[in-house]
Design a protein around this motif. Structure first.
Motif, PDB file in Angstrom:
ATOM      1  N   PRO A 132      47.904   5.405  37.571  1.00  0.00           N
ATOM      2  CA  PRO A 132      47.711   5.187  36.131  1.00  0.00           C
ATOM      3  C   PRO A 132      47.217   3.774  35.795  1.00  0.00           C
ATOM      4  CG  PRO A 132      49.718   6.427  36.480  1.00  0.00           C
ATOM      5  CD  PRO A 132      49.222   6.004  37.852  1.00  0.00           C
ATOM      6  N   MET A 133      47.726   2.758  36.505  1.00  0.00           N
ATOM      7  CA  MET A 133      47.292   1.387  36.223  1.00  0.00           C
ATOM      8  C   MET A 133      45.805   1.198  36.528  1.00  0.00           C
ATOM      9  SD  MET A 133      48.697  -2.255  37.629  1.00  0.00           S
ATOM     10  CE  MET A 133      47.874  -2.177  39.210  1.00  0.00           C
ATOM     11  N   LEU A 134      45.355   1.674  37.686  1.00  0.00           N
ATOM     12  CA  LEU A 134      43.943   1.521  38.032  1.00  0.00           C
ATOM     13  C   LEU A 134      43.074   2.395  37.138  1.00  0.00           C
ATOM     14  CD1 LEU A 134      41.843   0.138  39.773  1.00  0.00           C
ATOM     15  CD2 LEU A 134      42.148   1.945  41.476  1.00  0.00           C
ATOM     16  N   GLN A 135      43.523   3.600  36.815  1.00  0.00           N
ATOM     17  CA  GLN A 135      42.777   4.476  35.914  1.00  0.00           C
ATOM     18  C   GLN A 135      42.570   3.796  34.562  1.00  0.00           C
ATOM     19  OE1 GLN A 135      41.165   7.299  36.091  1.00  0.00           O
ATOM     20  NE2 GLN A 135      40.818   7.589  33.924  1.00  0.00           N
ATOM     21  N   HIS A 136      43.622   3.210  34.029  1.00  0.00           N
ATOM     22  CA  HIS A 136      43.533   2.532  32.731  1.00  0.00           C
ATOM     23  C   HIS A 136      42.568   1.342  32.808  1.00  0.00           C
ATOM     24  CE1 HIS A 136      44.790   1.095  28.814  1.00  0.00           C
ATOM     25  NE2 HIS A 136      45.016  -0.092  29.348  1.00  0.00           N
ATOM     26  N   ALA A 137      42.675   0.557  33.872  1.00  0.00           N
ATOM     27  CA  ALA A 137      41.791  -0.600  34.031  1.00  0.00           C
ATOM     28  C   ALA A 137      40.331  -0.165  34.132  1.00  0.00           C
ATOM     29  CB  ALA A 137      42.200  -1.398  35.267  1.00  0.00           C
TER      30      ALA A 137
END
Length: 187
Positions: free
Chosen positions: A69-74
């Motif tokens: 989720p963190m990389l997807q959001h970034a």
């Protein structure tokens, strides 16, 4: 006394079995992570776009399949910032971070796997025409449930520089430009 020796021998064998099982589990886990990365490249590279951002737009749209989720959001924020803007304002506007190139090679191979945090780091090599193989990227992968996801992307020539921090730096630069533009327009 023989009973104690027998118990000690059984305990030592059990400990060796546990160590072996952990080593085998780690080796299987590492190979599973490598296969996940290779499956991504086998799907991603044939998309065939020469414009770095458009290939990435497609993968970000399918992101939950590939990214934490963190990389997807970034990545989504980076893609959104670059979309419909002529100037380069994001990481993905400059190059494809998964290929570490503007002009990709025809094949990428997931090779070395080393422990990184609670997951693995997989080294990917670009297999270019003429048989030349060059380091392309280092991918941090982590488990989410029973599946692997990309957690970060690093460049082999600068392994301390990663996609998440680059994206944050690009966002800070965009925010700074936006604040100065707003300040100028209020005069």
């Amino acid at each position: 006394m023989p009973h104690r020796l027998l118990f000690a021998a059984r305990l030592a064998n059990a400990c060796r079995s546990a160590d072996t099982r952990d080593a085998v589990t780690d080796a299987e886990d590492a190979q599973s992570a490598r296969r996940f990365v290779q499956a991504f490249y086998d799907w991603y590279v044939p998309l065939g776009d020469r414009a770095p951002a458009t290939r990435l737009y497609r993968v970000v749209a399918r992101g939950p399949q590939w990214f934490t989720p963190m990389l997807q959001h970034a990545l989504q924020r980076d893609v959104d910032a670059q979309r419909n803007v002529a100037d380069i304002v994001s990481v993905v506007g400059d190059f494809d971070p998964f290929l570490n190139a503007q002009d990709p090679c025809p094949h990428y191979a997931a090779l070395a796997v080393v422990p990184r945090g609670t997951g693995w780091q997989v080294a990917v090599s670009a297999q270019c025409e003429g048989g030349v193989a060059t380091p392309a990227v280092l991918l941090d992968v982590a488990r989410e449930g029973t599946d692997w996801r990309f957690a970060n992307v690093r460049m082999p020539e600068r392994p301390t520089v990663d996609l998440v921090s680059q994206r944050e730096a690009a966002q800070a630069m965009r925010d700074s430009v936006s604040r100065s533009d707003t300040a100028r327009s209020s005069y």
